[in-house]
Enzyme design. Structure first.
Site, PDB file in Angstrom:
ATOM      1  N   TYR A  24      14.378  31.783   5.611  1.00  0.00           N
ATOM      2  CA  TYR A  24      13.120  32.471   5.871  1.00  0.00           C
ATOM      3  C   TYR A  24      12.877  32.674   7.362  1.00  0.00           C
ATOM      4  O   TYR A  24      13.170  31.796   8.178  1.00  0.00           O
ATOM      5  CB  TYR A  24      11.954  31.656   5.310  1.00  0.00           C
ATOM      6  N   LYS A  32       0.844  -1.199   0.000  1.00  0.00           N
ATOM      7  CA  LYS A  32       0.000   0.000   0.000  1.00  0.00           C
ATOM      8  C   LYS A  32       0.883   1.254   0.000  1.00  0.00           C
ATOM      9  O   LYS A  32       2.105   1.159   0.177  1.00  0.00           O
ATOM     10  CB  LYS A  32      -0.914  -0.020   1.226  1.00  0.00           C
TER      11      LYS A  32
HETATM   12  C1  LIG Z   1      -0.475  -0.969   6.968  1.00  0.00           C
HETATM   13  C2  LIG Z   1      -1.003  -2.228   7.494  1.00  0.00           C
HETATM   14  C3  LIG Z   1      -0.136  -3.257   7.876  1.00  0.00           C
HETATM   15  C4  LIG Z   1       1.354  -3.067   7.935  1.00  0.00           C
HETATM   16  O1  LIG Z   1       1.642  -2.212   9.013  1.00  0.00           O
HETATM   17  P1  LIG Z   1       3.163  -1.836   9.382  1.00  0.00           P
HETATM   18  O2  LIG Z   1       3.034  -1.074  10.639  1.00  0.00           O
HETATM   19  O3  LIG Z   1       3.657  -0.995   8.259  1.00  0.00           O
HETATM   20  O4  LIG Z   1       3.882  -3.098   9.493  1.00  0.00           O
HETATM   21  C5  LIG Z   1      -0.696  -4.456   8.271  1.00  0.00           C
HETATM   22  N1  LIG Z   1      -2.036  -4.622   8.305  1.00  0.00           N
HETATM   23  C6  LIG Z   1      -2.892  -3.652   7.945  1.00  0.00           C
HETATM   24  C7  LIG Z   1      -4.357  -3.898   8.034  1.00  0.00           C
HETATM   25  C8  LIG Z   1      -2.420  -2.417   7.551  1.00  0.00           C
HETATM   26  O5  LIG Z   1      -3.267  -1.443   7.222  1.00  0.00           O
END
Ligand SMILES: *Cc1c(COP(=O)(O)O)cnc(C)c1O
Length: 398
Positions: A285, A65
């Site tokens: 800035y 993702k």
């Molecule tokens: C993003 C996510 C993960 C992975 O989480 P990390 O903290 O990056 O290991 C696992 N399960 C779900 C449902 C997620 O949304």
């Protein structure tokens, strides 16, 4: 200023729209942007393998993702598949389609499910939705009924996050509805931990108990609870499949512990110029930082428009992030501009800090999580905000 009419209505030459862009010779691409992002796919594969080894015999999934946590979904998916990963999680249907195009034979789950009317599209693409509401469960079962076969999907039960996932009473009623169950091809029962980065947080135990209760409702369905932090620090949560994300990408998963993972993304910015400035002068800035000594400053061609967090800047009140140059830690001076950063290179030998040299903004020497912490955020956000102006060099391909 008023534009002359002729200029406003100058017809576009259609051939100019399709004219090929002059290919940029490889050794020149470095000259075009102020920064470069190097993505070490060998480190990505090694991190995944090490997590798979720690969690065995549970299966280890790949989380792609957030455009593969900012490094590129296709590169991440292909690399993890080559390393042996067979199950992937994307956030959206669009990301699921991209992952599926890389690994058509793998199971690709869509964490955010699907909107009304999109179940058939998801099924036709061979994607598996993570069903996180009763409406999605009913839509998916209706599609399975109409197609005469239950379609594969994960069922997400909420155990304390109050985000996605079926509330306990809803999960209980789904489990008790044989007609609904018959048309659901549940391949996974999952939940998500809110506080796994703090292993002794009391919510972990409560979520674990709630998940065990949910498993009893859906006997025989493979179970999955662990994210990166739980994969590393809470072995009781491994069940049948672990879902590590950030750790695979080299980020810090468990708070206040050494990070055992290899960095994957290295961001460097090129020094545009070196300049001297005197004690008592301010930099950037808002005159936010005043120099306490005569200083040598390196002006670097990356800024918040590239995703470098503006909040990581430095002021007289609070220090900012640091970079790394020729074996030296070099602190940021003053605010982060849109396209520029200034680092204090006074302590770097002059010959080692020259126009054209590269400063590591994060990577092998400066953890991305340190930059993030200086900006009041987390490595996940810094990685997924990386912009598209600099070149991305993928190295370490299998
Ligand atoms: C993003 C996510 C993960 C992975 O989480 P990390 O903290 O990056 O290991 C696992 N399960 C779900 C449902 C997620 O949304």
């Amino acid at each position: 200023m008023r534009m002359p009419k002729a200029a406003m209505h100058r017809p576009v030459d259609p051939s100019s729209l399709t004219a090929p862009v002059r290919p940029v010779p490889l050794d020149e691409t470095d000259h075009l942007a102020g920064g470069r992002l190097t993505i070490d796919l060998a480190a990505l594969a090694a991190n995944w393998r090490s997590l798979a080894a720690r969690s065995g015999p549970s299966e280890c999934a790949g989380i792609v993702k957030g455009d593969g946590y900012g490094i590129g979904l296709e590169a991440a998916t292909g690399t993890l598949a080559d390393a042996g990963c067979r199950t992937f999680f994307a956030a959206t249907i669009a990301e699921g389609l991209r992952a599926k195009a890389v690994v058509p034979e793998a199971a690709v789950y869509v964490l955010n499910g699907f909107p009304p009317g999109a179940a058939a599209l998801v099924a036709d693409a061979g994607l598996r939705p993570v069903l996180g509401s009763l409406e999605e469960v009913e839509d998916w079962a209706a599609l399975g009924r109409s197609r005469g076969r239950p379609l594969p999907a994960a069922l997400h039960v909420d155990t304390g996050m109050n985000r996605l996932g079926l509330a306990r009473d809803v999960a209980t009623s789904v489990a008790a509805d044989p007609e609904l169950r018959r048309h659901l091809g549940l391949t996974l029962l999952m939940s998500h931990l809110a506080c796994a980065d703090t292993p002794d947080h009391p919510l972990n135990a409560r979520q674990f108990e709630a998940f065990q209760a949910a498993r009893a409702l859906f006997p025989g369905v493979p179970a999955s609870l662990a994210n990166s932090a739980a994969t590393l620090a809470l072995p009781a949560t491994h069940f049948d499949l672990v879902r590590p994300g950030i750790a695979v990408y080299g980020g810090q998963a468990v708070s206040k512990r050494d990070n055992p993972m290899r960095p994957v993304a290295v961001l460097e910015g090129r020094i545009i110029k070196i300049r001297e400035a005197g004690a008592g002068e301010s930099v950037g800035y808002g005159a936010a930082e005043t120099l306490s000594r005569p200083s040598r400053l390196a002006v670097v061609g990356i800024g918040y428009a590239d995703g470098f967090p503006r909040a990581a800047g430095s002021s007289d009140a609070t220090g900012g992030a640091a970079g790394w140059l020729a074996g030296h830690r070099v602190p940021l001076v003053g605010r982060v501009s849109m396209d520029l950063l200034v680092y204090d290179v006074t302590d770097v030998p002059p010959g080692a800090a020259r126009r054209g040299d590269w400063i590591e903004l994060f990577g092998d020497h400066v953890p991305v999580d340190d930059v993030a912490a200086r900006a009041g955020t987390i490595g996940y956000e810094v990685l997924t905000h990386l912009g598209s102006r600099f070149s991305r060099d993928y190295v370490g391909q299998a």
